[in-house]
Motif scaffolding. Sequence first.
Motif, PDB file in Angstrom:
ATOM      1  N   ALA A   1       0.991  -1.192   0.006  1.00 14.87           N
ATOM      2  CA  ALA A   1       0.055  -0.059   0.046  1.00 14.87           C
ATOM      3  C   ALA A   1       0.888   1.354  -0.004  1.00 14.87           C
ATOM      4  CB  ALA A   1      -0.829  -0.085   1.145  1.00 14.87           C
ATOM      5  N   THR A   2       0.523   2.271  -0.790  1.00  9.10           N
ATOM      6  CA  THR A   2       1.277   3.430  -0.924  1.00  9.10           C
ATOM      7  C   THR A   2       0.951   4.700   0.106  1.00  9.10           C
ATOM      8  OG1 THR A   2       0.088   4.222  -2.756  1.00  9.10           O
ATOM      9  CG2 THR A   2       1.952   3.021  -3.514  1.00  9.10           C
ATOM     10  N   LYS A   3       0.011   4.155   0.751  1.00  7.05           N
ATOM     11  CA  LYS A   3      -0.810   4.894   1.611  1.00  7.05           C
ATOM     12  C   LYS A   3      -1.392   4.070   2.765  1.00  7.05           C
ATOM     13  CE  LYS A   3      -4.275   8.716   2.150  1.00  7.05           C
ATOM     14  NZ  LYS A   3      -5.393   9.541   1.636  1.00  7.05           N
ATOM     15  N   LYS A   4      -1.458   4.137   4.038  1.00  5.50           N
ATOM     16  CA  LYS A   4      -1.925   3.373   5.017  1.00  5.50           C
ATOM     17  C   LYS A   4      -2.774   3.840   5.983  1.00  5.50           C
ATOM     18  CE  LYS A   4       1.998   0.079   4.760  1.00  5.50           C
ATOM     19  NZ  LYS A   4       3.114  -0.577   5.277  1.00  5.50           N
TER      20      LYS A   4
ATOM     21  N   GLY B   1      -8.765   1.153  -2.858  1.00 12.38           N
ATOM     22  CA  GLY B   1      -8.145   0.440  -4.026  1.00 12.38           C
ATOM     23  C   GLY B   1      -7.144   1.236  -4.827  1.00 12.38           C
ATOM     24  N   LEU B   2      -7.253   2.662  -4.732  1.00 13.18           N
ATOM     25  CA  LEU B   2      -6.457   3.378  -5.778  1.00 13.18           C
ATOM     26  C   LEU B   2      -4.860   3.397  -5.074  1.00 13.18           C
ATOM     27  CD1 LEU B   2      -8.468   6.534  -6.326  1.00 13.18           C
ATOM     28  CD2 LEU B   2      -8.116   4.506  -7.979  1.00 13.18           C
ATOM     29  N   TYR B   3      -4.719   2.855  -3.684  1.00 16.16           N
ATOM     30  CA  TYR B   3      -3.588   3.001  -3.123  1.00 16.16           C
ATOM     31  C   TYR B   3      -2.904   1.382  -2.855  1.00 16.16           C
ATOM     32  CZ  TYR B   3      -5.001   7.713  -2.403  1.00 16.16           C
ATOM     33  OH  TYR B   3      -5.303   8.995  -2.717  1.00 16.16           O
ATOM     34  N   LEU B   4      -3.677   0.435  -3.349  1.00 17.95           N
ATOM     35  CA  LEU B   4      -3.340  -1.009  -3.114  1.00 17.95           C
ATOM     36  C   LEU B   4      -2.728  -1.574  -4.270  1.00 17.95           C
ATOM     37  CD1 LEU B   4      -6.243  -2.385  -0.966  1.00 17.95           C
ATOM     38  CD2 LEU B   4      -3.883  -1.384  -0.099  1.00 17.95           C
TER      39      LEU B   4
ATOM     40  N   ASN C   1      -1.259  -3.488   6.980  1.00 20.80           N
ATOM     41  CA  ASN C   1      -2.075  -2.764   8.238  1.00 20.80           C
ATOM     42  C   ASN C   1      -2.703  -1.359   7.696  1.00 20.80           C
ATOM     43  OD1 ASN C   1      -3.211  -2.350  10.883  1.00 20.80           O
ATOM     44  ND2 ASN C   1      -1.343  -1.642  11.741  1.00 20.80           N
ATOM     45  N   ILE C   2      -3.931  -1.319   7.521  1.00 26.87           N
ATOM     46  CA  ILE C   2      -4.485  -0.171   7.093  1.00 26.87           C
ATOM     47  C   ILE C   2      -5.420   0.486   8.327  1.00 26.87           C
ATOM     48  CG2 ILE C   2      -6.307   0.798   5.706  1.00 26.87           C
ATOM     49  CD1 ILE C   2      -3.639  -0.040   4.117  1.00 26.87           C
ATOM     50  N   LYS C   3      -5.135   1.712   8.552  1.00 22.98           N
ATOM     51  CA  LYS C   3      -5.905   2.390   9.559  1.00 22.98           C
ATOM     52  C   LYS C   3      -7.122   3.154   8.948  1.00 22.98           C
ATOM     53  CE  LYS C   3      -2.154   2.179  13.083  1.00 22.98           C
ATOM     54  NZ  LYS C   3      -1.284   2.918  13.785  1.00 22.98           N
TER      55      LYS C   3
END
Length: 215
Positions: A40-43, A52-55, A126-128
């Motif tokens: 992920a480029t952003k978490k 989905g744009l960042y995975l 890990n996504i917050k």
Amino acid sequence: MRISRPLAGLISAALLGLVPLATSASPAAAAEGTSTSFSATKKSFTYGDPLGLYLGGSVNTATGTAYEGAAYLQMLPKGSSTWTNVAVDTAPGYLYFNVKATRNALYRVAYVGSARFSPSTSAAVNIKVKRKLAIKNPRGTLIKGTVKPKYKRGKVVIQRKVGKKWKKYKTMRANKKGKFSTTHKVFGSRTNYRLILPANKAFSKTVHRYYTYKY
């Protein structure tokens, strides 16, 4: 014992390997090994953001990428022990999943494989996710807020900055629709405030900063 010529010829040919007397199925080719990458480029997200744009990721082989079989995006909510499929990509060479941020969770990709390619599973990411907070200031020092998703009777904390420290100014509860409203005092020409929605298992802490001032 005498052997007739046709039978003798058949036996001779069999001994030379020209005419098989018995056949057996050839072993099936082994499935090509794979490894699934996922990142992920952003978490850190707000509820409803296009996650989905960042995975991204891919199902890799020794010679390139897998081009058949299904890859599932799986979610493990914080506090749970069960992985759940939330999206699927049937072109697993380069992965894309059309999903939105819904809560704090671990995500991974499980490739189920095919007759040609073996299955594999990625490492978890890990996504917050914080709650979505919409603030309006219809007049004066009155603010109105709406929290999503459901925040019935949820706690809303307002702090005021005094010097370099934040001190509690007010605590209230949202109504059954996740809405709240309050007024503020003005201390001096400008007063800095921040509004906090506390964290829990499902969501990380939401912080919204704003200020009041005198004309």
